[in-house]
Enzyme design. Structure first.
Site, mmCIF file in Angstrom:
data_model
loop_
_atom_site.group_PDB
_atom_site.id
_atom_site.type_symbol
_atom_site.label_atom_id
_atom_site.label_comp_id
_atom_site.label_asym_id
_atom_site.label_seq_id
_atom_site.Cartn_x
_atom_site.Cartn_y
_atom_site.Cartn_z
ATOM 1 N N LYS A 175 0.826 -1.219 0.000
ATOM 2 C CA LYS A 175 0.000 0.000 0.000
ATOM 3 C C LYS A 175 0.858 1.267 0.000
ATOM 4 O O LYS A 175 0.555 2.221 -0.711
ATOM 5 C CB LYS A 175 -0.943 0.005 1.217
ATOM 6 C CG LYS A 175 -2.048 -1.024 1.157
ATOM 7 C CD LYS A 175 -3.060 -0.825 2.268
ATOM 8 C CE LYS A 175 -2.423 -0.808 3.633
ATOM 9 N NZ LYS A 175 -1.754 -2.090 3.962
ATOM 10 N N THR A 185 3.881 1.600 -1.152
ATOM 11 C CA THR A 185 4.520 1.701 -2.464
ATOM 12 C C THR A 185 3.528 2.223 -3.507
ATOM 13 O O THR A 185 3.876 3.074 -4.329
ATOM 14 C CB THR A 185 5.056 0.318 -2.893
ATOM 15 O OG1 THR A 185 5.698 -0.290 -1.780
ATOM 16 C CG2 THR A 185 6.033 0.442 -4.027
ATOM 17 N N ARG A 187 2.167 7.031 7.446
ATOM 18 C CA ARG A 187 2.458 6.800 8.854
ATOM 19 C C ARG A 187 3.961 6.661 9.065
ATOM 20 O O ARG A 187 4.682 6.220 8.182
ATOM 21 C CB ARG A 187 1.764 5.531 9.344
ATOM 22 C CG ARG A 187 0.260 5.628 9.401
ATOM 23 C CD ARG A 187 -0.358 4.295 9.770
ATOM 24 N NE ARG A 187 -0.143 3.301 8.725
ATOM 25 C CZ ARG A 187 -0.330 1.995 8.887
ATOM 26 N NH1 ARG A 187 -0.710 1.524 10.058
ATOM 27 N NH2 ARG A 187 -0.137 1.164 7.890
ATOM 28 N N LYS A 245 8.636 -7.151 9.271
ATOM 29 C CA LYS A 245 8.320 -6.506 8.001
ATOM 30 C C LYS A 245 9.510 -5.803 7.365
ATOM 31 O O LYS A 245 9.607 -5.691 6.151
ATOM 32 C CB LYS A 245 7.181 -5.506 8.233
ATOM 33 C CG LYS A 245 6.604 -4.917 6.954
ATOM 34 C CD LYS A 245 5.446 -3.989 7.287
ATOM 35 C CE LYS A 245 4.858 -3.367 6.036
ATOM 36 N NZ LYS A 245 3.775 -2.425 6.348
ATOM 37 N N ALA A 302 -2.716 -0.621 12.964
ATOM 38 C CA ALA A 302 -4.077 -0.756 12.440
ATOM 39 C C ALA A 302 -4.842 -1.906 13.073
ATOM 40 O O ALA A 302 -6.063 -1.853 13.165
ATOM 41 C CB ALA A 302 -4.041 -0.931 10.927
ATOM 42 N N PHE A 351 -3.261 -2.213 6.759
ATOM 43 C CA PHE A 351 -3.775 -3.562 6.523
ATOM 44 C C PHE A 351 -4.968 -3.566 5.554
ATOM 45 O O PHE A 351 -5.046 -2.736 4.670
ATOM 46 C CB PHE A 351 -4.098 -4.252 7.843
ATOM 47 C CG PHE A 351 -2.885 -4.456 8.713
ATOM 48 C CD1 PHE A 351 -1.736 -5.042 8.205
ATOM 49 C CD2 PHE A 351 -2.886 -4.064 10.038
ATOM 50 C CE1 PHE A 351 -0.613 -5.233 9.002
ATOM 51 C CE2 PHE A 351 -1.766 -4.248 10.845
ATOM 52 C CZ PHE A 351 -0.636 -4.837 10.325
ATOM 53 N N PHE A 357 3.931 -8.046 -9.643
ATOM 54 C CA PHE A 357 5.233 -8.633 -9.365
ATOM 55 C C PHE A 357 5.766 -9.263 -10.660
ATOM 56 O O PHE A 357 4.985 -9.641 -11.539
ATOM 57 C CB PHE A 357 5.125 -9.706 -8.278
ATOM 58 C CG PHE A 357 4.917 -9.147 -6.894
ATOM 59 C CD1 PHE A 357 5.799 -9.463 -5.869
ATOM 60 C CD2 PHE A 357 3.830 -8.317 -6.602
ATOM 61 C CE1 PHE A 357 5.615 -8.954 -4.585
ATOM 62 C CE2 PHE A 357 3.647 -7.808 -5.331
ATOM 63 C CZ PHE A 357 4.540 -8.130 -4.310
ATOM 64 N N TRP A 371 6.949 -0.113 -8.689
ATOM 65 C CA TRP A 371 8.166 -0.608 -8.032
ATOM 66 C C TRP A 371 9.348 -0.559 -8.996
ATOM 67 O O TRP A 371 10.452 -0.150 -8.623
ATOM 68 C CB TRP A 371 7.947 -2.044 -7.528
ATOM 69 C CG TRP A 371 9.063 -2.521 -6.640
ATOM 70 C CD1 TRP A 371 9.171 -2.388 -5.289
ATOM 71 C CD2 TRP A 371 10.250 -3.199 -7.075
ATOM 72 N NE1 TRP A 371 10.355 -2.945 -4.846
ATOM 73 C CE2 TRP A 371 11.042 -3.453 -5.924
ATOM 74 C CE3 TRP A 371 10.724 -3.626 -8.322
ATOM 75 C CZ2 TRP A 371 12.271 -4.103 -5.982
ATOM 76 C CZ3 TRP A 371 11.962 -4.271 -8.376
ATOM 77 C CH2 TRP A 371 12.714 -4.508 -7.208
#
Length: 618
Positions: A75, A77, A99, A110, A329, A360, A442, A471
């Site tokens: 999200k 990105t 955030r 993460k 979240a 999330f 991806f 990306w």
């Protein structure tokens, strides 16, 4: 561009950020509205809101997601790629509001949260580590409250009313005076006196004794590390604490109510008032005890006076970013600050865009964004961007939890898309806001999979669905998404809340459980029922609900993927964040202190002592 095998940190370092004062000038800030923290980041003063109060707001875009894999779906990105596309390619003033990441995930599971590839905030090391110290300020403020609670209980247990009064209202040069915060407490107690000598013995006793019930203290200490062994601790075991032993625990720092307050306050005055209202426990007579009763709320405002200012940074392509607040979240409400959004909406102007993200899946961060943040701020989003990935859709269609190789075309189409993706689109539509699906592509995704996901997303009610290559390509790779968002934002929005704020607490919880999660009903533990009765008695029944629930499933069971049905949602406990302004039920076994995995991210994080370059932040 670097090779496609370059790490995020290598890509970040290959781009030199423009000086923050130059960035500030480009977006319309005055020199006196900026407080630089080094060369590439700065705090922005809230006086900007007063200067631009007549400026119309820009368009407001929320980025949410489907139920994620443990690795997340990108999200942040997508948010950054989208604002880069809006700014550089559609020539629209744009701002991202993100955030601030917690050290817990950064060193735990993460890794960094600055985006990735050619869609990230730079310098990414500064973004991910400490930034301008806001989380440290929250930790200091939170733990000052905890220290004040235990100290007050010790002193009340070991001193007479007279001794307490003499120490709380000391004689200075032969004169006793109440401090302003003590006068506020007297007024709340119905004692309308300002001369300490005029209080009766009973009034003195009422004033000096908070009489906190040790078994009903709700305030915990915090630390910004995933430390599972602090979930339950015993304090007061030193001989100097005179037998004041009790059980308590730690939460992760970003789960502190003070973080939620930072994210929801709309001014320094509002933040100070919210800090004062925080309930830390209950007296033996059943009355709530607040931070203002402890006499600590003014000091908290002092510790938080700089943290309330959003931090200005930039993307790889020089688009402005506000980084501010970072409530979890699945524990708190999972959205960046109201103030950052309001400042950005003024700065971009009526034709511009502010893109913010919710933590999330749409069932958690987006639901709380609408029902909590939008109520607090008065802001209304124009568009929801729902992020999906083929790997997550395969997982929801029956594949393994984290997809590392190909699992079959039919799993995507029949399972993931027609279940979880459809459900998350429907959740957004409950609030009357147009939905654009962003498929975060991806390199392992096939064109057939990409086409199928976009086709089914539109069949499920999305106004559009587009593949995104941010990306690998930055803003250029999100141009199609930017065009879809721009088009959707021009349509009328029919925003509405999910529930009436005056509904009973139980009915608000049930509404979220049934309409958002798909539960048959809820089941309240005896403790949860007792807490709800108490909150109703104290007049807190009209607060919104902030569910603390796993992010890995629409249900309370992390292993139940897709769209679980036929379940009853267990409410283990219910707590209240009165300063932040919400009630938060704890669903199932949800913990407010995450733990480190067997192999945390810190194995890969290191420092070159010669160059001072950081490695391993992805």
């Amino acid at each position: 561009m670097l090779s496609t095998f370059a790490s995020d940190i290598e890509i970040s370092r290959a781009q030199t950020p423009k000086p923050v004062d130059q960035l500030a000038e480009e977006i319309g800030l005055l020199p006196e509205e900026l407080e630089a923290y080094g060369r590439s980041k700065a705090k922005v003063r809230l006086s900007l809101l007063d200067r631009l109060h007549k400026q119309p707001d820009g368009k407001y875009v929320l980025v949410a997601g489907i139920t994620p894999t443990p690795l997340g779906e990108g999200k942040s990105t997508v948010t950054i790629g989208l604002v880069q596309a809006l700014s550089a390619h559609l020539k629209l003033n744009s701002f991202a509001c993100l955030r601030q990441p917690s050290q817990g995930p950064t060193f735990g599971v993460k890794g960094g949260a600055a985006g990735g590839g050619y869609a990230q905030v730079i310098p990414m090391e500064e973004f991910n580590l400490h930034l301008t110290g806001d989380i440290h300020a929250i930790t200091a403020a939170n733990n000052l409250v905890a220290a004040a609670i235990d100290a007050r209980m010790l002193h009340e247990a070991t001193q007479s009313d007279k001794a307490l009064f003499n120490r709380l209202v000391p004689s200075v040069n032969g004169v006793r005076r109440f401090s302003p915060i003590q006068i506020s407490r007297l007024c709340r107690l119905g004692i309308n006196k300002i001369d300490p000598a005029s209080l009766t013995p009973q009034e003195v006793s009422t004033f000096v004794r908070l009489d906190l019930d040790p078994s009903k203290i709700t305030w915990q200490r915090v630390v910004d590390t995933n430390d599972r062994f602090l979930r339950k601790i015993t304090v007061g075991q030193a001989s100097t604490e005179k037998g004041q032993i009790r059980e308590t625990g730690f939460d992760i720092a970003v789960a502190s109510e003070i973080m939620a307050i930072l994210a929801l306050a709309d001014s320094l005055v509002d933040m100070k008032n919210r800090l004062a209202r925080m309930v830390v426990g209950t007296s033996r007579s059943g009355q709530p005890v607040t931070a203002e009763d402890l006499g600590v709320s003014g000091a908290l405002a002092v510790l938080m006076k700089d943290a309330i200012k959003p931090t200005l940074m930039q993307t790889l392509e020089g688009t402005p970013v506000f980084v501010h607040a970072g409530p979890f979240a699945n524990i708190a409400h999972g959205n960046s600050s109201v103030l950052a959004d309001k400042l950005a909406l003024k700065l971009v102007g009526c034709d511009g865009f502010v893109v913010t993200e919710a933590g999330f899946g749409a069932d958690i961060g987006m639901e709380k964004f609408f029902n909590i943040k939008c109520r607090a701020s008065g802001l209304r989003p124009n568009v929801v961007v729902l992020v999906a990935t083929v790997r997550a859709l395969k997982m929801h269609g029956g594949g393994p939890n984290v997809i590392l190789f190909y699992y079959g075309f039919s799993i995507v189409g029949k399972g993931g898309c027609r279940s979880n993706l459809r459900k998350q689109i429907q959740i957004a539509q409950l609030f009357g806001v147009p939905v654009v699906v962003a498929l975060n592509v991806f390199k392992t995704d096939t064109q057939a999979e990409i086409d199928l996901v976009c086709e089914i997303a539109k069949e499920c009610g999305a106004s559009n669905a587009v593949p995104c290559h941010h990306w690998s390509q930055g803003g250029r790779g999100s141009l199609e998404l930017a065009q879809a968002v721009n088009e959707a934002a021009s349509r009328p929005s029919h925003f509405k809340f999910l529930y009436n704020i005056e509904m009973p607490i139980v009915e608000k919880i049930r509404t979220i459980a049934q309409q958002v999660y798909g539960a048959d009903d809820i089941e309240l533990s005896p403790e949860a029922k007792a807490k709800i009765d108490y909150y109703n008695q104290q007049g807190y029944g009209s607060l919104p609900i902030c569910m603390a629930k796993t992010h890995l499933s629409l249900s309370h069971m992390p292993d139940k993927k897709g769209v679980p049905t036929g379940f009853v949602l267990p409410i283990r406990d219910v707590r209240a964040s009165i300063g932040a302004g919400f009630i938060f039920p704890l669903v199932g076994t949800m913990s407010t202190m995450p733990g480190l995995p067997t192999r945390p991210c810190f194995y890969d994080i290191d420092l070159d002592p010669v160059t001072e370059e950081i490695t391993g932040l992805f």
